[in-house]
Design an enzyme around this catalytic site. Structure first.
Site, PDB file in Angstrom:
ATOM      1  N   SER A   1      12.804 -79.400 -29.983  1.00  0.00           N
ATOM      2  CA  SER A   1      12.293 -80.574 -30.688  1.00  0.00           C
ATOM      3  C   SER A   1      10.932 -80.257 -31.305  1.00  0.00           C
ATOM      4  O   SER A   1      10.381 -79.163 -31.131  1.00  0.00           O
ATOM      5  CB  SER A   1      12.195 -81.765 -29.730  1.00  0.00           C
ATOM      6  OG  SER A   1      11.308 -81.476 -28.666  1.00  0.00           O
ATOM      7  N   TYR A   2      10.361 -81.230 -32.011  1.00  0.00           N
ATOM      8  CA  TYR A   2       9.117 -81.018 -32.745  1.00  0.00           C
ATOM      9  C   TYR A   2       7.999 -80.579 -31.794  1.00  0.00           C
ATOM     10  O   TYR A   2       7.711 -81.270 -30.810  1.00  0.00           O
ATOM     11  CB  TYR A   2       8.713 -82.314 -33.460  1.00  0.00           C
ATOM     12  CG  TYR A   2       7.546 -82.152 -34.391  1.00  0.00           C
ATOM     13  CD1 TYR A   2       7.666 -81.415 -35.571  1.00  0.00           C
ATOM     14  CD2 TYR A   2       6.316 -82.733 -34.103  1.00  0.00           C
ATOM     15  CE1 TYR A   2       6.594 -81.268 -36.437  1.00  0.00           C
ATOM     16  CE2 TYR A   2       5.238 -82.597 -34.962  1.00  0.00           C
ATOM     17  CZ  TYR A   2       5.386 -81.863 -36.126  1.00  0.00           C
ATOM     18  OH  TYR A   2       4.323 -81.717 -36.978  1.00  0.00           O
ATOM     19  N   PRO A   3       7.361 -79.417 -32.082  1.00  0.00           N
ATOM     20  CA  PRO A   3       6.401 -78.871 -31.105  1.00  0.00           C
ATOM     21  C   PRO A   3       4.983 -79.430 -31.185  1.00  0.00           C
ATOM     22  O   PRO A   3       4.220 -79.321 -30.223  1.00  0.00           O
ATOM     23  CB  PRO A   3       6.398 -77.379 -31.438  1.00  0.00           C
ATOM     24  CG  PRO A   3       6.690 -77.321 -32.905  1.00  0.00           C
ATOM     25  CD  PRO A   3       7.608 -78.474 -33.188  1.00  0.00           C
TER      26      PRO A   3
END
Length: 562
Positions: free
Chosen positions: A28-30
């Site tokens: 997922s978005y880091p």
């Protein structure tokens, strides 16, 4: 932090690898700071993707069979959910370096839904010869999440079984001798922790900041991911601290706090932006005005002048020798503290008998102008550049600019302007009387014996005292007529002017006829006689020296306390 300390990646590289895994759909978005999962998050499906993994698939299957634990509530800052795996992957699919990041993301997620680690902690206290000793043991009962996150595992230390009051035999007694050592350089992970603690940057921007200081050669990454400051980086920080200490790191932390308040709706966006812009404008203007301090520090650090300087006096901060750089503008440079101290110009500088300033412990220097009539006065390098008394330049008229108009070069507070009440080198101790020419004070020259003289701490007025005397010094006594300091003169036995041949004499140079007759004004208005007073003379042994009476008056002279 884990990428730097455990995986061997820099923060910037770790973020780039994580962003690549995100764009490929593996995680997922880091760039998130939230640690709380949304209520709708599907833990079971996310865990199910990892069942076929050869490394942790078996652990995940057991976790699903026994029941996973929903993570405790974290912090939701309103950006994105915590980083989680989005689809299965292996090393061949993503590459060696990216696989390490993916593996850590998976293991951290699985660990967050694992049971707690449980261990027993035993503390044993025992007395030997009246001294209390302690030892602590730890025994793991349930590994829990440390099975999948071994870097967080509890170090076991099993102790023998003891009973309260039991006596045991001491097999060996050893005494170890050691010494403290300075802290080591910060690692990248330690720096990240400190930046988070002080509110500098966000999880998304911190890697960029660290990468920037590396690319600018302010620090170098060495073995163990340690950040070692370069001479350029140290000099830059010293210069900023010298000009405006608030720049590092308070100003950035303050702005981050204001932005957080705006995000929470607790501060007005327009007012915060207006205030920050005004603050930066004022700091920029002030910084530009003081930029010569930065130039001087860089010049002393990186030019051959620093190598050509000679060790002269000790720094009051680090107690190491500072170098005297005689090239104009002359200055002292402390290589340990990375600080520059300007000195008076166009004269000679010498160490003053290894005496120290009572305020800051810097060794005093003597500055002497050329020629037989040149002034000589002591000064403290630190006080000269940073007057310790508020309003000193207003009170005594000490200009902070040089003849060229540049700040800090050849202008400051020497000892002859210092109002310290007890220091024997200050104006209070060495001042004698008011100058007849200006608003200054006539001060006793401390180094030109036996050519004793007074000079004004403001103008060029110079007064010669009895020549050839063994000693002339100021006393704490004041003249009852004019409030000038009483001088004590120890005449030479062969040339004493005292009638009974004694040598020791005390009196006021303004009101005592004997001392007045021995005074010669080289520059400035001469003294005028007063009428009707005798000086106070006393000889050594049984004799008493006597002044020849008389006093004189100067209608233009105003006497002030100093």
């Amino acid at each position: 932090m884990v990428a730097s300390s455990a995986l061997g990646f820099g923060p910037q590289m770790a973020m780039q690898l994580a962003e690549r895994l995100y764009t490929q759909g593996f995680i997922s978005y880091p760039r998130t700071e939230s640690t709380a999962y949304p209520s709708s998050f599907d833990f079971k499906s996310t865990l199910g993707m990892q069942i076929n993994n050869p490394t942790w698939g078996g652990y995940v299957q057991k976790l699903l069979d026994d029941g996973f634990h929903r993570p405790r509530s974290g912090t939701d800052v309103g950006d994105h959910p915590p980083i989680t795996p989005m689809q299965p992957a292996n090393e061949d699919m993503v590459g060696k370096d990216a696989w390490k990041i993916y593996q850590y993301v998976c293991e951290h997620f699985i660990g967050s839904v694992s049971p707690d680690c449980k261990y027993a902690r035993t503390k044993v206290e025992f007395s030997i010869g009246g001294e209390i000793f302690r030892c602590i043991g730890q025994h793991v009962m349930v590994k829990g999440f440390t099975s999948i996150m071994p870097w967080l595992a509890v170090n076991e230390k099993n102790l023998p079984q003891f009973k309260a009051g039991e006596k045991i035999e001491v097999s060996k007694v050893e005494l170890y001798e050691g010494k403290t050592s300075p802290p080591d350089y910060l690692t990248e992970s330690e720096l990240i922790s400190l930046m988070e603690k002080n509110g500098i940057g966000t999880d998304a921007s911190i890697p960029v900041h660290i990468n920037n200081i590396c690319e600018c050669n302010f620090v170098q990454v060495q073995a163990g991911r340690k950040l070692v400051p370069t001479a350029l980086g140290v000099c830059l920080i010293r210069g900023c601290q010298c000009i405006d200490p608030d720049l590092c790191p308070d100003i950035r932390s303050f702005i981050e706090q204001q932005i957080t308040l705006v995000a929470k709706g607790q501060a007005d966006h327009f007012r915060v932006v207006e205030h920050v812009l005004q603050q930066f404008k004022q700091k920029f203007i002030y910084f530009v005005k003081q930029i010569e301090n930065m130039d001087a520090l860089f010049e002393a650090q990186f030019s051959p002048l620093a190598d050509s300087g000679r060790a002269l006096s000790k720094c009051g901060k680090c107690l190491r020798y500072m170098k005297y750089i005689s090239n104009q503008p002359s200055r002292m440079f402390c290589g340990t503290c990375e600080e520059v101290y300007y000195l008076p110009q166009k004269g000679t500088i010498k160490l003053y008998k290894e005496l120290t300033c009572p305020l800051d412990n810097f060794e005093l220097l003597i500055f002497s102008l050329a020629g037989p009539e040149g002034k000589s006065f002591p000064l403290c390098p630190y006080c000269y550049n940073s007057p310790p008394f508020e309003g000193i330049d207003t009170l005594f008229g000490a200009s902070k600019t040089s003849s060229s108009g540049k700040p800090g070069k050849g202008a400051g507070m020497p000892c002859l302007l210092c109002p310290h009440p007890t220091c024997r080198h200050s104006l209070i101790a060495q001042g004698v009387c008011a100058c007849p020419e200006c608003s200054g004070t006539l001060v006793l020259d401390p180094v030109n014996a036996p050519k004793w003289r007074l000079y004004c701490n403001m103008c060029s007025c110079l007064v010669y005292l009895p020549q050839g005397a063994h000693r002339i010094s100021t006393t704490r006594d004041k003249c009852p007529e004019c409030e000038s300091a009483i001088l004590e003169v120890d005449f030479n036995k062969k040339t004493t002017p005292l009638l009974d041949g004694s040598t020791l004499y005390t009196g006021c140079i303004l009101c005592d006829e004997l001392l007045h007759s021995l005074v010669e004004v080289k520059h400035g208005k001469s003294f005028f006689k007063r009428v009707g007073s005798r000086g106070r003379g006393r000889g050594r042994g049984s004799g008493r020296g006597r002044g020849r009476g008389g006093r004189w008056d100067d209608p233009k002279m105003s006497f002030r306390d100093f």
